[in-house]
Design an enzyme around this catalytic site. Structure first.
Site, short mmCIF file in Angstrom:
data_model
loop_
_atom_site.label_atom_id
_atom_site.label_comp_id
_atom_site.label_asym_id
_atom_site.label_seq_id
_atom_site.Cartn_x
_atom_site.Cartn_y
_atom_site.Cartn_z
N LYS A 154 -7.52 14.53 2.45
CA LYS A 154 -8.95 14.18 2.60
C LYS A 154 -9.81 15.45 2.57
O LYS A 154 -10.89 15.48 1.98
CB LYS A 154 -9.19 13.42 3.91
CG LYS A 154 -8.64 12.00 3.90
CD LYS A 154 -9.74 11.00 3.56
CE LYS A 154 -9.26 9.63 3.12
NZ LYS A 154 -8.40 8.92 4.02
N LYS A 181 0.76 6.68 -5.40
CA LYS A 181 1.07 5.37 -4.84
C LYS A 181 -0.02 4.36 -5.17
O LYS A 181 -1.16 4.74 -5.43
CB LYS A 181 1.27 5.48 -3.32
CG LYS A 181 0.01 5.84 -2.56
CD LYS A 181 0.18 5.75 -1.05
CE LYS A 181 -1.16 6.10 -0.39
NZ LYS A 181 -1.20 6.02 1.04
N LYS A 220 -5.60 1.07 -2.13
CA LYS A 220 -6.80 0.23 -2.12
C LYS A 220 -7.99 0.98 -2.70
O LYS A 220 -8.93 0.38 -3.19
CB LYS A 220 -7.16 -0.15 -0.68
CG LYS A 220 -6.32 -1.26 -0.09
CD LYS A 220 -6.76 -1.53 1.36
CE LYS A 220 -5.72 -2.39 2.07
NZ LYS A 220 -5.74 -2.18 3.52
P1 TYM Z 1 -2.72 0.73 5.56
O1 TYM Z 1 -3.76 -0.26 5.97
O2 TYM Z 1 -3.11 1.80 4.63
O3 TYM Z 1 -1.48 0.01 4.92
C1 TYM Z 1 -0.79 -1.06 5.56
C2 TYM Z 1 0.70 -0.93 5.28
O4 TYM Z 1 0.96 -0.93 3.88
C3 TYM Z 1 1.81 0.16 3.55
N1 TYM Z 1 1.50 0.61 2.18
C4 TYM Z 1 2.39 0.79 1.20
N2 TYM Z 1 3.73 0.64 1.17
C5 TYM Z 1 4.37 0.89 0.00
N3 TYM Z 1 3.73 1.29 -1.13
C6 TYM Z 1 2.40 1.47 -1.14
N4 TYM Z 1 1.78 1.84 -2.27
C7 TYM Z 1 1.66 1.23 0.06
N5 TYM Z 1 0.36 1.31 0.40
C8 TYM Z 1 0.27 0.93 1.69
C9 TYM Z 1 1.49 1.21 4.57
O5 TYM Z 1 2.55 2.14 4.72
C10 TYM Z 1 1.29 0.38 5.82
O6 TYM Z 1 2.52 0.11 6.46
N6 TYM Z 1 -2.43 3.97 9.38
C11 TYM Z 1 -2.03 2.62 8.95
C12 TYM Z 1 -2.52 1.52 9.86
C13 TYM Z 1 -2.11 1.63 11.28
C14 TYM Z 1 -0.80 1.45 11.80
C15 TYM Z 1 -0.93 1.60 13.23
C16 TYM Z 1 0.44 1.21 11.24
C17 TYM Z 1 -2.94 1.88 12.33
N7 TYM Z 1 -2.22 1.85 13.50
C18 TYM Z 1 0.17 1.49 14.06
C19 TYM Z 1 1.54 1.10 12.09
C20 TYM Z 1 1.41 1.25 13.48
C21 TYM Z 1 -2.62 2.38 7.56
O7 TYM Z 1 -3.59 2.97 7.19
O8 TYM Z 1 -2.06 1.36 6.89
#
Ligand code: TYM
Length: 354
Positions: free
Chosen positions: A116, A216, A219
């Site tokens: 970032k 990857k 969104k």
């Molecule tokens: P987020 O909202 O970006 O994504 C949600 C979940 O999707 C997985 N993911 C992917 N897995 C494989 N390939 C991809 N291209 C891909 N893009 C996204 C992410 O690894 C995630 O599991 N920081 C976290 C949210 C969060 C969280 C937590 C997760 C906040 N508190 C506590 C676990 C425990 C996030 O931004 O996920």
């Protein structure tokens, strides 16, 4: 029995990376919980979403839509605790306590922060006019993002049992930090309050962009055809897969290093078809002939097939606002029941309550 906890940001419709990297696994863990007695807790993390600028009107809609999406993919509020993080104040509170332990140096090493920062530096003119050089445009909350994530996970502790966290590969570094923070807290206050959390990852731990298989699926990528949303119609799925970057070879093989585009599609298709080995799918396709075109057909079919029941449920659920509100209310109550006692212990250990 274990505690399973994970979260997702309400910043748009889930894509295939979210689904295969995390959400599909959440549903599987929920299904297993009946036999294992695990508690399964999933959170929509609004407080994380606002670490980047958001349009409030849009966010209001998206956080509701995310709850509907999670129900549509198969999470069941009778078996899982499904809640909005921003409705359980203990998350922000524990995050503050942990912020007061975590060093700035440790957070400076997080790759999400570094990338970032690199982006902000790229547009450093804008940052400068916002005041304060490159970092000026980025929020303090963004820097502390991984500490809030650690708080999310640690709040739902159980005595001596690690919380298990099903996530994609991009979250593994955050999980390492949460282990360090748990350890730091325990050492500082001389009590083993937080067992170190463990991650659970799937074979499709990193689904790649369809347009640029060196990054990857995300969104936020500007090109919408780089990702498949769980709401995409069959036509849209076919056209996005058709445009997916592969290579000119007619023989299919699973080789993520040398053939990332083809391997990404093989990985997606086999995960959705419930097949263990993408290399065997490649062999089957080779027997049938047809090269990359056949692969793309197979992937499109598998995606459309997997999304159909999800989309049917989503339509039904979105027409039931009263049901959604009830799910929200119940989830918040159950989450508070679990989070409250942890915070009482924390306040006492830190010296801010008797
Ligand atoms: P987020 O909202 O970006 O994504 C949600 C979940 O999707 C997985 N993911 C992917 N897995 C494989 N390939 C991809 N291209 C891909 N893009 C996204 C992410 O690894 C995630 O599991 N920081 C976290 C949210 C969060 C969280 C937590 C997760 C906040 N508190 C506590 C676990 C425990 C996030 O931004 O996920």
């Amino acid at each position: 029995p274990r505690t399973i906890f994970s979260g997702i940001q309400p910043t748009g419709t889930p894509h295939l990376g979210n689904y295969l990297g995390a959400l599909q696994n959440w549903v599987r863990l929920q299904e297993e919980a009946t036999a294992t007695g695990d508690s399964v807790i999933f959170s929509i993390v609004g407080l994380h979403a606002i670490t980047m600028p958001q349009n409030p009107q849009q966010l209001r809609v998206e956080r509701k839509d995310m709850l509907a999406s999670l129900l549509a993919i198969g999470l069941d509020p009778e078996r899982s605790i499904l809640f909005h993080q921003d409705q359980v104040q203990e998350h922000a509170e524990l995050a503050w306590y942990l912020n007061c332990l975590t060093s700035v140096g440790r957070l400076n090493r997080m790759t999400t922060w570094k990338s970032k920062l690199a982006t902000a530096r790229g547009s450093s003119d804008a940052a400068e006019s916002a005041g304060g050089g490159e970092e000026g445009a980025l929020a303090l909350g963004l820097f502390a993002y991984p500490v809030l994530q650690a708080a999310d996970i640690l709040l739902y502790r159980t005595q001596q049992r690690a919380t298990h966290v099903p996530v994609g590969e991009d979250q593994v570094q955050h999980l390492e930090l949460s282990r360090d923070i748990a350890d730091l807290f325990n050492r500082t206050y001389k009590q083993k309050l937080f067992p170190p959390p463990q991650h659970i990852i799937t074979p499709t731990k990193r689904v790649l962009s369809l347009r640029d298989p060196t990054s990857k699926m995300s969104k936020s990528a500007p090109d919408a055809s780089s990702r498949i949303l769980i709401t995409d119609s069959p036509d849209v799925v076919r056209s996005k897969i058709k445009k997916a970057v592969t290579d000119g070879e007619t023989q299919m093989s699973y080789d993520p290093e040398k053939r990332p585009g083809v391997s990404n599609l093989l990985g997606i298709a086999s995960a959705l078809m419930g097949r263990d080995d993408p290399a065997l799918l490649a062999e089957d396709l080779n027997k049938e002939g047809g090269g990359g075109g056949a692969l793309k057909n197979a992937v499109s079919d598998a995606i459309i097939e997997a999304l159909r029941p999800i989309q049917e449920r989503l339509q039904r659920i979105q027409n039931e606002p009263a049901y959604l509100a009830e799910v929200e209310r119940k989830g918040r109550e159950k989450a508070r029941e679990r989070a409250g006692p942890t915070m009482e212990k924390v306040r006492r250990l830190v010296g801010l309550s008797d």
